[in-house]
Design a protein around this motif. Structure first.
Motif, PDB file in Angstrom:
ATOM      1  N   LEU A  76      -4.188   6.247  -3.188  1.00 12.69           N
ATOM      2  CA  LEU A  76      -3.417   5.685  -2.093  1.00 12.69           C
ATOM      3  C   LEU A  76      -3.340   6.755  -1.012  1.00 12.69           C
ATOM      4  O   LEU A  76      -2.940   7.884  -1.285  1.00 12.69           O
ATOM      5  N   TRP A  85      -2.803   6.354  -7.517  1.00 10.63           N
ATOM      6  CA  TRP A  85      -2.268   4.991  -7.402  1.00 10.63           C
ATOM      7  C   TRP A  85      -2.475   4.297  -8.739  1.00 10.63           C
ATOM      8  O   TRP A  85      -3.530   4.409  -9.356  1.00 10.63           O
ATOM      9  N   SER A  97       2.994  -2.606  -6.687  1.00  9.13           N
ATOM     10  CA  SER A  97       2.079  -1.475  -6.542  1.00  9.13           C
ATOM     11  C   SER A  97       1.984  -1.003  -5.088  1.00  9.13           C
ATOM     12  O   SER A  97       1.551   0.117  -4.830  1.00  9.13           O
ATOM     13  N   ALA A 162      -5.625   1.815   0.186  1.00  6.01           N
ATOM     14  CA  ALA A 162      -5.357   1.675  -1.232  1.00  6.01           C
ATOM     15  C   ALA A 162      -6.695   1.359  -1.885  1.00  6.01           C
ATOM     16  O   ALA A 162      -7.260   0.297  -1.663  1.00  6.01           O
TER      17      ALA A 162
END
Length: 170
Positions: A76, A85, A97, A162
């Motif tokens: 991330l 992440w 998330s 992400a």
């Protein structure tokens, strides 16, 4: 219209002069922040990028190399901050998330989601969550997500990424 016609007339001359310049100096390698990610290997439009700025340089099935350091798993990125992440599969990408974006300030203008090897649509609940925070959303394969992040970050824009590893297929 005259300006456009003049530009179109000048373009072939510019391309030819650039080709001549490249053939005169074959030993020079142009630095490119996009080398591993795009077709623009021969062009570096942005010089003097700060050393502390995140740059995705390579990727493989399970990791990314950022500023010379190899990171395993999902990442991330927010501006110039990088963190591990939790999602391991595309189906693991949920509002939970991505909940860190409720507290990040300034709010990135764009969230680029790297879906792994293939692009997948995010579920409507996650899309609505990202929109409610005030970000735009782009979902692409992880290779193109990293490249897009590099380019927008180089431009000084506040963006987030992400990214699932490229080997993730579902």
């Amino acid at each position: 219209m005259a300006v456009r016609q003049k530009a179109m007339a000048t373009l072939p001359k510019l391309i030819q002069s650039m080709r001549n310049e490249v053939t005169k100096q074959p030993s020079l390698v142009l630095p490119s922040l996009r080398r591993a990610f795009s077709l623009y290997d021969q062009i570096n439009l942005i010089d003097n990028v700060p050393e502390d700025q995140l740059r995705f340089q390579e990727f493989d099935e399970t990791s990314f190399t950022v500023n010379g350091v190899k990171y395993e798993g999902s990442l991330l990125c927010v501006g110039n901050l990088l963190m591990s992440w939790s999602p391991r599969y595309f189906s693991d990408i949920t509002t939970d998330s991505l909940s860190i974006f409720q507290t990040v300030r300034p709010i990135p203008e764009l969230l680029i989601v790297g879906c792994g090897r293939y692009n997948h649509p995010l579920n409507p609940q996650v899309r609505q969550f990202v929109k409610s925070i005030g970000m735009k959303l782009e979902t692409v394969d992880s290779r193109n997500a990293a490249s897009t992040y590099n380019i927008l970050n180089e431009e000084g824009r506040i963006v987030a990424a992400a990214l699932l590893p490229y080997g993730v297929t579902s």
